[in-house]
Design a protein around this motif. Structure first.
Motif: not given
Length: 303
Positions: A47-57, A59-70
Protein backbone atom coordinates in the motif's frame (compact mmCIF):
# COMPACT_ATOMS: atom_id res chain seq x y z
CA UNK A 1 -19.10 32.80 1.55
CA UNK A 2 -21.46 32.33 4.53
CA UNK A 3 -20.07 28.84 5.37
CA UNK A 4 -16.64 30.38 6.12
CA UNK A 5 -14.74 27.25 4.92
CA UNK A 6 -11.37 28.83 5.80
CA UNK A 7 -12.37 28.23 9.46
CA UNK A 8 -15.25 25.72 9.53
CA UNK A 9 -13.62 23.28 7.07
CA UNK A 10 -9.89 23.85 7.44
CA UNK A 11 -9.95 23.50 11.21
CA UNK A 12 -13.33 22.46 12.64
CA UNK A 13 -14.54 19.88 10.08
CA UNK A 14 -11.17 18.14 9.62
CA UNK A 15 -10.62 18.02 13.39
CA UNK A 16 -14.17 16.66 13.86
CA UNK A 17 -13.49 13.74 11.49
CA UNK A 18 -10.37 12.66 13.37
CA UNK A 19 -11.92 13.21 16.81
CA UNK A 20 -14.75 10.98 15.61
CA UNK A 21 -12.19 8.38 14.46
CA UNK A 22 -10.49 8.44 17.86
CA UNK A 23 -13.83 8.14 19.65
CA UNK A 24 -15.05 5.20 17.52
CA UNK A 25 -11.78 3.23 17.31
CA UNK A 26 -11.79 0.00 19.31
CA UNK A 27 -8.10 -0.39 20.08
CA UNK A 28 -8.76 -3.74 21.76
CA UNK A 29 -9.46 -5.20 18.29
CA UNK A 30 -5.78 -4.85 17.44
CA UNK A 31 -4.87 -7.90 19.52
CA UNK A 32 -7.20 -10.31 17.68
CA UNK A 33 -4.86 -10.80 14.72
CA UNK A 34 -1.61 -9.37 16.05
CA UNK A 35 0.58 -12.39 15.34
CA UNK A 36 -0.04 -12.58 11.57
CA UNK A 37 2.97 -10.34 10.96
CA UNK A 38 3.81 -11.50 7.41
CA UNK A 39 0.33 -10.67 6.12
CA UNK A 40 0.31 -7.22 7.73
CA UNK A 41 3.78 -6.41 6.37
CA UNK A 42 2.68 -7.47 2.89
CA UNK A 43 -0.38 -5.20 3.01
CA UNK A 44 1.43 -2.16 4.41
CA UNK A 45 4.45 -2.44 2.07
CA UNK A 46 2.25 -2.93 -0.99
CA UNK A 47 0.00 0.00 0.00
CA UNK A 48 2.61 2.55 1.06
CA UNK A 49 5.67 1.56 -1.04
CA UNK A 50 4.83 -0.44 -4.16
CA UNK A 51 1.52 1.30 -4.99
CA UNK A 52 2.75 4.95 -5.01
CA UNK A 53 6.04 4.03 -6.71
CA UNK A 54 4.29 2.10 -9.50
CA UNK A 55 1.85 4.99 -10.04
CA UNK A 56 4.72 7.50 -10.16
CA UNK A 57 6.56 5.45 -12.82
CA UNK A 58 3.32 5.10 -14.81
CA UNK A 59 2.70 8.86 -14.62
CA UNK A 60 6.12 9.56 -16.13
CA UNK A 61 4.75 7.99 -19.31
CA UNK A 62 1.40 9.78 -19.05
CA UNK A 63 3.08 13.19 -18.56
CA UNK A 64 3.80 13.37 -22.30
CA UNK A 65 0.09 12.93 -23.12
CA UNK A 66 -2.48 15.77 -23.26
CA UNK A 67 -4.22 14.53 -20.08
CA UNK A 68 -4.91 17.32 -17.57
CA UNK A 69 -1.82 17.66 -15.35
CA UNK A 70 -3.87 18.32 -12.18
CA UNK A 71 -5.81 15.09 -12.65
CA UNK A 72 -2.48 13.27 -13.00
CA UNK A 73 -1.27 14.87 -9.77
CA UNK A 74 -4.51 13.69 -8.18
CA UNK A 75 -3.82 10.16 -9.42
CA UNK A 76 -0.45 10.28 -7.66
CA UNK A 77 -2.10 11.36 -4.40
CA UNK A 78 -4.44 8.34 -4.65
CA UNK A 79 -1.40 6.06 -4.72
CA UNK A 80 -0.07 7.66 -1.53
CA UNK A 81 -3.28 7.27 0.49
CA UNK A 82 -3.51 4.91 3.51
CA UNK A 83 -5.93 1.93 3.51
CA UNK A 84 -9.62 2.59 4.31
CA UNK A 85 -11.28 1.85 7.63
CA UNK A 86 -14.34 -0.09 6.48
CA UNK A 87 -14.77 -1.11 2.81
CA UNK A 88 -12.00 -3.73 2.78
CA UNK A 89 -13.39 -5.35 5.96
CA UNK A 90 -16.96 -5.43 4.60
CA UNK A 91 -15.90 -7.07 1.30
CA UNK A 92 -13.58 -9.55 3.03
CA UNK A 93 -16.44 -10.56 5.31
CA UNK A 94 -18.83 -10.89 2.34
CA UNK A 95 -16.44 -13.34 0.67
CA UNK A 96 -15.76 -15.23 3.91
CA UNK A 97 -12.05 -14.39 3.98
CA UNK A 98 -9.77 -13.70 6.92
CA UNK A 99 -11.92 -11.03 8.55
CA UNK A 100 -9.68 -10.77 11.62
CA UNK A 101 -6.69 -9.86 9.43
CA UNK A 102 -8.77 -7.28 7.53
CA UNK A 103 -10.02 -5.78 10.81
CA UNK A 104 -6.47 -5.66 12.15
CA UNK A 105 -5.15 -3.77 9.12
CA UNK A 106 -8.08 -1.34 9.26
CA UNK A 107 -7.86 -0.92 13.03
CA UNK A 108 -4.06 -0.74 12.90
CA UNK A 109 -4.27 1.88 10.18
CA UNK A 110 -6.79 3.84 12.25
CA UNK A 111 -4.85 3.42 15.50
CA UNK A 112 -1.75 4.73 13.77
CA UNK A 113 -3.81 7.10 11.65
CA UNK A 114 -1.62 10.03 12.66
CA UNK A 115 1.42 8.11 11.43
CA UNK A 116 -0.44 6.96 8.31
CA UNK A 117 -1.48 10.54 7.53
CA UNK A 118 2.06 11.83 8.08
CA UNK A 119 3.52 9.05 5.93
CA UNK A 120 0.93 9.55 3.18
CA UNK A 121 1.41 13.34 3.25
CA UNK A 122 5.18 12.91 3.08
CA UNK A 123 4.75 10.53 0.12
CA UNK A 124 2.50 13.04 -1.67
CA UNK A 125 5.04 15.83 -1.13
CA UNK A 126 7.91 13.55 -2.19
CA UNK A 127 6.37 12.21 -5.41
CA UNK A 128 4.83 15.50 -6.52
CA UNK A 129 8.09 17.44 -6.03
CA UNK A 130 10.43 14.74 -7.38
CA UNK A 131 12.17 16.29 -10.34
CA UNK A 132 10.44 19.62 -9.68
CA UNK A 133 12.03 22.86 -8.58
CA UNK A 134 9.01 23.98 -6.55
CA UNK A 135 9.47 24.49 -2.82
CA UNK A 136 7.03 23.00 -0.32
CA UNK A 137 6.14 24.58 3.06
CA UNK A 138 6.89 21.44 5.11
CA UNK A 139 6.66 23.19 8.48
CA UNK A 140 3.21 24.69 7.96
CA UNK A 141 1.83 21.46 6.40
CA UNK A 142 3.00 19.17 9.21
CA UNK A 143 2.17 21.60 12.03
CA UNK A 144 -1.40 21.84 10.72
CA UNK A 145 -1.52 18.04 10.34
CA UNK A 146 -0.48 17.72 13.97
CA UNK A 147 -3.08 20.17 15.26
CA UNK A 148 -6.01 18.94 13.13
CA UNK A 149 -5.22 15.20 13.00
CA UNK A 150 -3.04 13.98 15.87
CA UNK A 151 -4.45 16.13 18.68
CA UNK A 152 -8.18 15.43 17.92
CA UNK A 153 -7.43 11.70 17.52
CA UNK A 154 -5.69 11.50 20.89
CA UNK A 155 -8.45 13.50 22.59
CA UNK A 156 -11.04 11.15 21.03
CA UNK A 157 -9.22 8.09 22.40
CA UNK A 158 -8.97 9.68 25.88
CA UNK A 159 -12.68 10.59 25.92
CA UNK A 160 -13.53 7.04 24.76
CA UNK A 161 -11.87 5.56 27.86
CA UNK A 162 -14.32 7.41 30.10
CA UNK A 163 -17.52 6.84 28.11
CA UNK A 164 -16.75 3.39 26.64
CA UNK A 165 -19.74 1.69 28.29
CA UNK A 166 -22.12 4.39 27.08
CA UNK A 167 -20.73 4.12 23.52
CA UNK A 168 -21.16 0.32 23.54
CA UNK A 169 -24.72 0.66 24.81
CA UNK A 170 -25.93 3.53 22.59
CA UNK A 171 -23.80 2.80 19.47
CA UNK A 172 -23.71 6.36 18.04
CA UNK A 173 -23.74 6.59 14.20
CA UNK A 174 -20.04 7.39 13.79
CA UNK A 175 -20.07 6.46 10.09
CA UNK A 176 -22.98 8.78 9.30
CA UNK A 177 -21.35 11.65 11.20
CA UNK A 178 -18.06 11.27 9.31
CA UNK A 179 -19.91 11.00 5.99
CA UNK A 180 -21.85 14.23 6.62
CA UNK A 181 -18.71 16.16 7.56
CA UNK A 182 -16.86 14.66 4.57
CA UNK A 183 -19.68 15.69 2.23
CA UNK A 184 -19.40 19.27 3.52
CA UNK A 185 -15.62 19.25 2.91
CA UNK A 186 -16.08 17.94 -0.65
CA UNK A 187 -18.86 20.46 -1.35
CA UNK A 188 -16.82 23.50 -0.28
CA UNK A 189 -13.73 22.19 -2.11
CA UNK A 190 -15.65 22.05 -5.38
CA UNK A 191 -17.27 25.44 -4.70
CA UNK A 192 -13.80 26.96 -4.35
CA UNK A 193 -12.62 25.51 -7.65
CA UNK A 194 -15.67 26.11 -9.83
CA UNK A 195 -15.92 29.69 -8.59
CA UNK A 196 -12.72 30.16 -10.60
CA UNK A 197 -13.69 31.13 -14.18
CA UNK A 198 -10.35 29.92 -15.53
CA UNK A 199 -10.89 26.24 -14.61
CA UNK A 200 -9.83 23.94 -17.43
CA UNK A 201 -11.20 20.39 -17.38
CA UNK A 202 -11.78 18.58 -20.65
CA UNK A 203 -14.02 15.52 -21.03
CA UNK A 204 -11.23 13.53 -22.68
CA UNK A 205 -9.00 13.79 -19.58
CA UNK A 206 -11.85 12.85 -17.25
CA UNK A 207 -12.84 9.76 -19.28
CA UNK A 208 -9.21 8.61 -19.55
CA UNK A 209 -8.70 9.02 -15.78
CA UNK A 210 -11.80 6.91 -15.06
CA UNK A 211 -10.49 4.20 -17.41
CA UNK A 212 -7.00 4.35 -15.81
CA UNK A 213 -8.44 4.05 -12.28
CA UNK A 214 -10.44 0.93 -13.12
CA UNK A 215 -7.42 -0.55 -14.95
CA UNK A 216 -5.10 0.17 -12.01
CA UNK A 217 -7.50 -1.43 -9.54
CA UNK A 218 -7.95 -4.57 -11.64
CA UNK A 219 -4.20 -4.86 -12.29
CA UNK A 220 -3.24 -4.43 -8.63
CA UNK A 221 -5.91 -6.85 -7.42
CA UNK A 222 -4.55 -9.40 -9.88
CA UNK A 223 -0.96 -8.70 -8.75
CA UNK A 224 -1.78 -9.17 -5.07
CA UNK A 225 -3.60 -12.39 -5.98
CA UNK A 226 -0.52 -13.70 -7.82
CA UNK A 227 1.91 -12.70 -5.06
CA UNK A 228 -0.19 -14.16 -2.24
CA UNK A 229 -0.94 -17.50 -3.98
CA UNK A 230 2.64 -18.44 -4.84
CA UNK A 231 3.72 -21.86 -3.59
CA UNK A 232 6.14 -20.40 -1.01
CA UNK A 233 3.85 -17.61 0.21
CA UNK A 234 2.32 -19.63 3.11
CA UNK A 235 -0.91 -17.59 2.87
CA UNK A 236 -4.23 -19.44 3.11
CA UNK A 237 -7.05 -18.71 0.59
CA UNK A 238 -8.82 -16.71 3.33
CA UNK A 239 -5.62 -14.66 3.83
CA UNK A 240 -5.44 -13.98 0.10
CA UNK A 241 -8.95 -12.52 0.14
CA UNK A 242 -8.01 -10.07 2.92
CA UNK A 243 -4.79 -9.15 1.09
CA UNK A 244 -6.56 -8.45 -2.22
CA UNK A 245 -8.99 -5.96 -0.67
CA UNK A 246 -6.77 -4.39 2.03
CA UNK A 247 -3.79 -3.80 -0.29
CA UNK A 248 -5.66 -2.12 -3.13
CA UNK A 249 -8.29 0.00 -1.35
CA UNK A 250 -7.65 3.65 -0.51
CA UNK A 251 -9.29 5.80 2.14
CA UNK A 252 -11.58 8.66 1.10
CA UNK A 253 -12.42 9.61 4.70
CA UNK A 254 -8.75 10.23 5.54
CA UNK A 255 -7.78 11.31 2.03
CA UNK A 256 -9.99 14.34 1.41
CA UNK A 257 -9.14 16.11 4.72
CA UNK A 258 -5.47 15.32 4.06
CA UNK A 259 -5.58 16.87 0.58
CA UNK A 260 -7.35 19.88 2.07
CA UNK A 261 -4.34 20.43 4.33
CA UNK A 262 -1.48 19.55 1.95
CA UNK A 263 -2.92 21.55 -0.98
CA UNK A 264 -4.37 24.44 1.03
CA UNK A 265 -4.58 27.51 -1.19
CA UNK A 266 -4.29 25.57 -4.48
CA UNK A 267 -6.91 26.82 -6.95
CA UNK A 268 -6.92 23.35 -8.57
CA UNK A 269 -7.56 21.44 -5.33
CA UNK A 270 -10.85 19.94 -6.52
CA UNK A 271 -9.23 18.68 -9.74
CA UNK A 272 -6.56 17.00 -7.60
CA UNK A 273 -9.40 15.48 -5.52
CA UNK A 274 -11.30 14.07 -8.53
CA UNK A 275 -9.28 10.81 -8.94
CA UNK A 276 -9.78 9.93 -5.25
CA UNK A 277 -13.50 10.71 -5.51
CA UNK A 278 -13.66 8.31 -8.49
CA UNK A 279 -11.40 5.67 -6.92
CA UNK A 280 -13.52 5.27 -3.78
CA UNK A 281 -16.84 4.20 -5.40
CA UNK A 282 -14.89 2.28 -8.07
CA UNK A 283 -13.17 0.10 -5.46
CA UNK A 284 -16.51 -0.72 -3.82
CA UNK A 285 -18.20 -1.40 -7.18
CA UNK A 286 -15.39 -3.63 -8.47
CA UNK A 287 -15.08 -5.43 -5.14
CA UNK A 288 -18.82 -6.11 -4.99
CA UNK A 289 -18.87 -7.46 -8.56
CA UNK A 290 -15.92 -9.78 -7.80
CA UNK A 291 -17.31 -11.15 -4.50
CA UNK A 292 -19.06 -14.22 -6.06
CA UNK A 293 -16.01 -15.10 -8.21
CA UNK A 294 -13.51 -14.76 -5.37
CA UNK A 295 -15.81 -16.64 -3.00
CA UNK A 296 -16.16 -19.62 -5.36
CA UNK A 297 -12.36 -19.67 -5.85
CA UNK A 298 -11.76 -19.62 -2.08
CA UNK A 299 -14.28 -22.39 -1.40
CA UNK A 300 -12.79 -24.60 -4.13
CA UNK A 301 -9.27 -24.07 -2.81
CA UNK A 302 -10.32 -24.84 0.76
CA UNK A 303 -11.94 -28.09 -0.37
Amino acid sequence: GPLKPEITITYIAVSAIFFNSGLSLKTEELTSALMHVKLHLFVQIFTLVFFPTAIWLFLQLLSITPINEWLLKGLQTVGCMPPPVSSAVILTKAVGGNEAAAIFNSAFGSFLVSNAVFIASALIVLFLTLGSSSSVPFTSIFSQLFMTVVVPLIIGQIVRRYIKDWLERKKPPFGAISSCVLLMIIYTTFCDTFANPNIDLDKFSLIIIVFIIFSVQMSFMFLTFLFSTRNNSSFTPADTVAIIFCSTHKSLTLGIPMLKIVFAGYEHLSLISVPLLIYHPAQILLGSLLVPTIKSWMVSRQK
